[in-house]
Design a protein around this motif. Structure first.
Motif, PDB file in Angstrom:
ATOM      1  N   LEU A  57      20.058  88.609  11.678  1.00  6.75           N
ATOM      2  CA  LEU A  57      20.087  87.360  12.442  1.00  6.75           C
ATOM      3  C   LEU A  57      21.012  87.501  13.638  1.00  6.75           C
ATOM      4  O   LEU A  57      22.094  88.076  13.539  1.00  6.75           O
ATOM      5  CB  LEU A  57      20.569  86.200  11.571  1.00  6.75           C
ATOM      6  N   THR A  58      20.570  86.970  14.753  1.00  6.96           N
ATOM      7  CA  THR A  58      21.466  86.849  15.889  1.00  6.96           C
ATOM      8  C   THR A  58      22.405  85.673  15.642  1.00  6.96           C
ATOM      9  O   THR A  58      22.224  84.891  14.691  1.00  6.96           O
ATOM     10  CB  THR A  58      20.667  86.609  17.181  1.00  6.96           C
ATOM     11  N   SER A  59      23.407  85.532  16.493  1.00  2.00           N
ATOM     12  CA  SER A  59      24.301  84.370  16.346  1.00  2.00           C
ATOM     13  C   SER A  59      23.516  83.065  16.499  1.00  2.00           C
ATOM     14  O   SER A  59      23.759  82.079  15.794  1.00  2.00           O
ATOM     15  CB  SER A  59      25.438  84.447  17.371  1.00  2.00           C
ATOM     16  N   ALA A  60      22.537  83.059  17.403  1.00  2.00           N
ATOM     17  CA  ALA A  60      21.678  81.878  17.552  1.00  2.00           C
ATOM     18  C   ALA A  60      20.838  81.660  16.306  1.00  2.00           C
ATOM     19  O   ALA A  60      20.609  80.523  15.872  1.00  2.00           O
ATOM     20  CB  ALA A  60      20.787  82.039  18.782  1.00  2.00           C
ATOM     21  N   GLY A  61      20.377  82.755  15.721  1.00  2.00           N
ATOM     22  CA  GLY A  61      19.575  82.663  14.504  1.00  2.00           C
ATOM     23  C   GLY A  61      20.355  82.101  13.337  1.00  2.00           C
ATOM     24  O   GLY A  61      19.818  81.346  12.514  1.00  2.00           O
ATOM     25  N   GLU A  62      21.634  82.433  13.237  1.00  4.06           N
ATOM     26  CA  GLU A  62      22.462  81.911  12.142  1.00  4.06           C
ATOM     27  C   GLU A  62      22.625  80.390  12.261  1.00  4.06           C
ATOM     28  O   GLU A  62      22.548  79.664  11.275  1.00  4.06           O
ATOM     29  CB  GLU A  62      23.822  82.600  12.157  1.00  4.06           C
ATOM     30  N   VAL A  63      22.856  79.931  13.499  1.00  4.11           N
ATOM     31  CA  VAL A  63      22.969  78.482  13.715  1.00  4.11           C
ATOM     32  C   VAL A  63      21.638  77.793  13.430  1.00  4.11           C
ATOM     33  O   VAL A  63      21.574  76.742  12.773  1.00  4.11           O
ATOM     34  CB  VAL A  63      23.437  78.190  15.156  1.00  4.11           C
ATOM     35  N   PHE A  64      20.566  78.396  13.889  1.00  6.86           N
ATOM     36  CA  PHE A  64      19.238  77.817  13.713  1.00  6.86           C
ATOM     37  C   PHE A  64      18.855  77.782  12.228  1.00  6.86           C
ATOM     38  O   PHE A  64      18.200  76.837  11.773  1.00  6.86           O
ATOM     39  CB  PHE A  64      18.209  78.631  14.498  1.00  6.86           C
ATOM     40  N   LEU A  65      19.292  78.788  11.467  1.00  9.72           N
ATOM     41  CA  LEU A  65      18.950  78.847  10.040  1.00  9.72           C
ATOM     42  C   LEU A  65      19.512  77.654   9.289  1.00  9.72           C
ATOM     43  O   LEU A  65      18.819  77.048   8.449  1.00  9.72           O
ATOM     44  CB  LEU A  65      19.472  80.152   9.439  1.00  9.72           C
ATOM     45  N   ALA A  66      20.767  77.302   9.573  1.00  5.87           N
ATOM     46  CA  ALA A  66      21.373  76.155   8.876  1.00  5.87           C
ATOM     47  C   ALA A  66      20.598  74.877   9.164  1.00  5.87           C
ATOM     48  O   ALA A  66      20.315  74.076   8.251  1.00  5.87           O
ATOM     49  CB  ALA A  66      22.830  76.012   9.305  1.00  5.87           C
ATOM     50  N   SER A  67      20.219  74.689  10.427  1.00  3.21           N
ATOM     51  CA  SER A  67      19.454  73.483  10.786  1.00  3.21           C
ATOM     52  C   SER A  67      18.058  73.508  10.182  1.00  3.21           C
ATOM     53  O   SER A  67      17.542  72.474   9.728  1.00  3.21           O
ATOM     54  CB  SER A  67      19.361  73.364  12.313  1.00  3.21           C
ATOM     55  N   ALA A  68      17.440  74.700  10.164  1.00  6.85           N
ATOM     56  CA  ALA A  68      16.092  74.818   9.596  1.00  6.85           C
ATOM     57  C   ALA A  68      16.101  74.474   8.114  1.00  6.85           C
ATOM     58  O   ALA A  68      15.204  73.787   7.611  1.00  6.85           O
ATOM     59  CB  ALA A  68      15.560  76.229   9.819  1.00  6.85           C
ATOM     60  N   ARG A  69      17.109  74.972   7.397  1.00  2.20           N
ATOM     61  CA  ARG A  69      17.198  74.653   5.952  1.00  2.20           C
ATOM     62  C   ARG A  69      17.339  73.143   5.741  1.00  2.20           C
ATOM     63  O   ARG A  69      16.719  72.573   4.837  1.00  2.20           O
ATOM     64  CB  ARG A  69      18.394  75.370   5.333  1.00  2.20           C
ATOM     65  N   GLU A  70      18.171  72.485   6.575  1.00  2.00           N
ATOM     66  CA  GLU A  70      18.385  71.050   6.426  1.00  2.00           C
ATOM     67  C   GLU A  70      17.112  70.275   6.748  1.00  2.00           C
ATOM     68  O   GLU A  70      16.770  69.301   6.049  1.00  2.00           O
ATOM     69  CB  GLU A  70      19.523  70.583   7.322  1.00  2.00           C
ATOM     70  N   ILE A  71      16.396  70.691   7.778  1.00  2.00           N
ATOM     71  CA  ILE A  71      15.128  70.028   8.118  1.00  2.00           C
ATOM     72  C   ILE A  71      14.137  70.147   6.972  1.00  2.00           C
ATOM     73  O   ILE A  71      13.474  69.168   6.585  1.00  2.00           O
ATOM     74  CB  ILE A  71      14.541  70.628   9.411  1.00  2.00           C
ATOM     75  N   LEU A  72      14.016  71.325   6.392  1.00  2.00           N
ATOM     76  CA  LEU A  72      13.077  71.533   5.289  1.00  2.00           C
ATOM     77  C   LEU A  72      13.507  70.745   4.056  1.00  2.00           C
ATOM     78  O   LEU A  72      12.655  70.196   3.340  1.00  2.00           O
ATOM     79  CB  LEU A  72      12.964  73.026   4.978  1.00  2.00           C
ATOM     80  N   ARG A  73      14.829  70.683   3.824  1.00  2.00           N
ATOM     81  CA  ARG A  73      15.309  69.907   2.673  1.00  2.00           C
ATOM     82  C   ARG A  73      14.947  68.430   2.842  1.00  2.00           C
ATOM     83  O   ARG A  73      14.444  67.792   1.910  1.00  2.00           O
ATOM     84  CB  ARG A  73      16.817  70.059   2.531  1.00  2.00           C
ATOM     85  N   ARG A  74      15.199  67.909   4.034  1.00  2.00           N
ATOM     86  CA  ARG A  74      14.893  66.496   4.277  1.00  2.00           C
ATOM     87  C   ARG A  74      13.392  66.236   4.218  1.00  2.00           C
ATOM     88  O   ARG A  74      12.952  65.177   3.756  1.00  2.00           O
ATOM     89  CB  ARG A  74      15.439  66.069   5.637  1.00  2.00           C
ATOM     90  N   THR A  75      12.613  67.182   4.687  1.00  2.00           N
ATOM     91  CA  THR A  75      11.160  67.033   4.622  1.00  2.00           C
ATOM     92  C   THR A  75      10.693  66.986   3.178  1.00  2.00           C
ATOM     93  O   THR A  75       9.840  66.155   2.808  1.00  2.00           O
ATOM     94  CB  THR A  75      10.475  68.201   5.357  1.00  2.00           C
ATOM     95  N   ASP A  76      11.253  67.856   2.347  1.00  2.00           N
ATOM     96  CA  ASP A  76      10.880  67.863   0.929  1.00  2.00           C
ATOM     97  C   ASP A  76      11.297  66.567   0.245  1.00  2.00           C
ATOM     98  O   ASP A  76      10.554  66.012  -0.570  1.00  2.00           O
ATOM     99  CB  ASP A  76      11.528  69.063   0.221  1.00  2.00           C
ATOM    100  N   VAL A  77      12.498  66.076   0.577  1.00  2.00           N
ATOM    101  CA  VAL A  77      12.965  64.812  -0.007  1.00  2.00           C
ATOM    102  C   VAL A  77      12.062  63.663   0.424  1.00  2.00           C
ATOM    103  O   VAL A  77      11.694  62.792  -0.382  1.00  2.00           O
ATOM    104  CB  VAL A  77      14.425  64.540   0.397  1.00  2.00           C
ATOM    105  N   ALA A  78      11.691  63.655   1.717  1.00  2.00           N
ATOM    106  CA  ALA A  78      10.816  62.593   2.218  1.00  2.00           C
ATOM    107  C   ALA A  78       9.470  62.607   1.514  1.00  2.00           C
ATOM    108  O   ALA A  78       8.920  61.558   1.150  1.00  2.00           O
ATOM    109  CB  ALA A  78      10.628  62.741   3.730  1.00  2.00           C
TER     110      ALA A  78
END
Length: 298
Positions: A57-78
């Motif tokens: 992962l690039t440094s941008a990829g590491e930041v993006f990964l945290a947000s991507a996980r949260e988006i997917l978690r919220r999508t699953d909860v919804a």
């Protein structure tokens, strides 16, 4: 940017290997590679470093990964919340009830519903039958526990389900001459002082009792009025008079107050659920399905 691209990105970030991630996602490796490349174009930065044929992962990829996980978690909860809402497991149920329902039917049905659907928010309100009918028609209540009257609720766009057919009971001080009798004729109470519900708009108990007493040959001498059954029973216990209440009646000390059935041939008074025929609430459907709420719909 699509959700499937985020899932693909997270899978590759977890595995740090496109082939293993493709197998996990049941996709072809070239397809997954194209998805990651498209995602990077959408984001506008490289998310993975491919130096020396090693994926990191690039440094941008590491930041993006945290947000991507949260988006997917919220999508699953919804999605889960939507499925629960469709099953009537979350939401709000607005319930109206007449006072005579509080001694048995209301706590039993609501208790069963709360056990089955603990995450549904309950809004319960004491209301007369006429108030409930008006609120159901206006969409301010989901379900009512009431005493159907004429004109029938069918004519108001409501459906009903009878839960019980209740009888009028004499409420007597334990020392009353008729307290030792199993059944009491109304005429035997003609000389007693009466404690009754007030004759309020929307309430029918007062007029119902007067009508039955007149049919028995007397007009009751009303010396006190009380707005609730518990107060009526307390005043009877204080030996201020007698009363007539629809069953089920409030629990009390039999050494102070006794309940006796009326021997006159009096009509029963239905206790019923009522709801709007246009209410499509899944929460309402769950409530109507709880044990004890069964019956013939009208």
């Amino acid at each position: 940017m699509e959700l499937y691209q985020l899932r693909s990105f997270v899978a590759v970030a977890d595995e740090m290997h496109v082939g293993r991630a493709a197998a996990r996602l049941h996709q072809a490796q070239p397809t997954l590679s194209r998805q990651i490349a498209a995602l990077e174009r959408d984001v506008g930065v490289e998310l993975f470093s491919r130096a020396r044929r090693r994926l990191t992962l690039t440094s941008a990829g590491e930041v993006f990964l945290a947000s991507a996980r949260e988006i997917l978690r919220r999508t699953d909860v919804a999605a889960q919340d939507a499925r629960r809402a469709a099953r009537g497991e979350v939401g709000t149920l607005r319930v109206g009830f007449v006072q005579s329902a509080t001694f048995e039917v209301f706590p039993r049905l609501v208790g069963q519903f709360r056990k089955a659907c603990p995450d549904v928010r309950l809004e319960a309100r004491f209301m007369t039958t006429l108030q409930q009918v008006s609120a159901l028609r206006a969409g301010h209540l989901d379900v009512g526990i009431l005493r159907p009257q004429q004109p029938s609720t069918a004519q108001t766009g409501l459906r009903t389900r009878v839960l019980s057919r209740d009888r009028l009971m004499a409420v007597l001080p334990a020392a009353h001459p008729m307290a030792s009798h199993e059944h009491v004729p109304l005429s035997a109470l003609a000389e007693d002082d009466f404690i009754l519900y007030p004759n309020e708009k929307g309430a029918t108990g007062h007029e119902l009792i007067l009508e039955h007493c007149r049919s028995a040959g007397f007009s009751p001498r009303i010396i006190q009025e009380a707005a609730d059954a518990q107060t009526i029973v307390a005043l009877v216990a204080a030996n201020l008079g007698v009363s007539l209440l629809l069953s089920p009646t409030p629990p009390t000390d039999p050494g102070l107050v006794v309940y006796r059935s009326i021997s006159d041939e009096l009509p029963t008074w239905d206790l019923a659920l009522a709801w709007s025929s246009g209410n499509s609430s899944a929460v309402l459907d769950r409530f109507l399905a709880v044990p004890g709420a069964e019956g013939e719909d009208r």
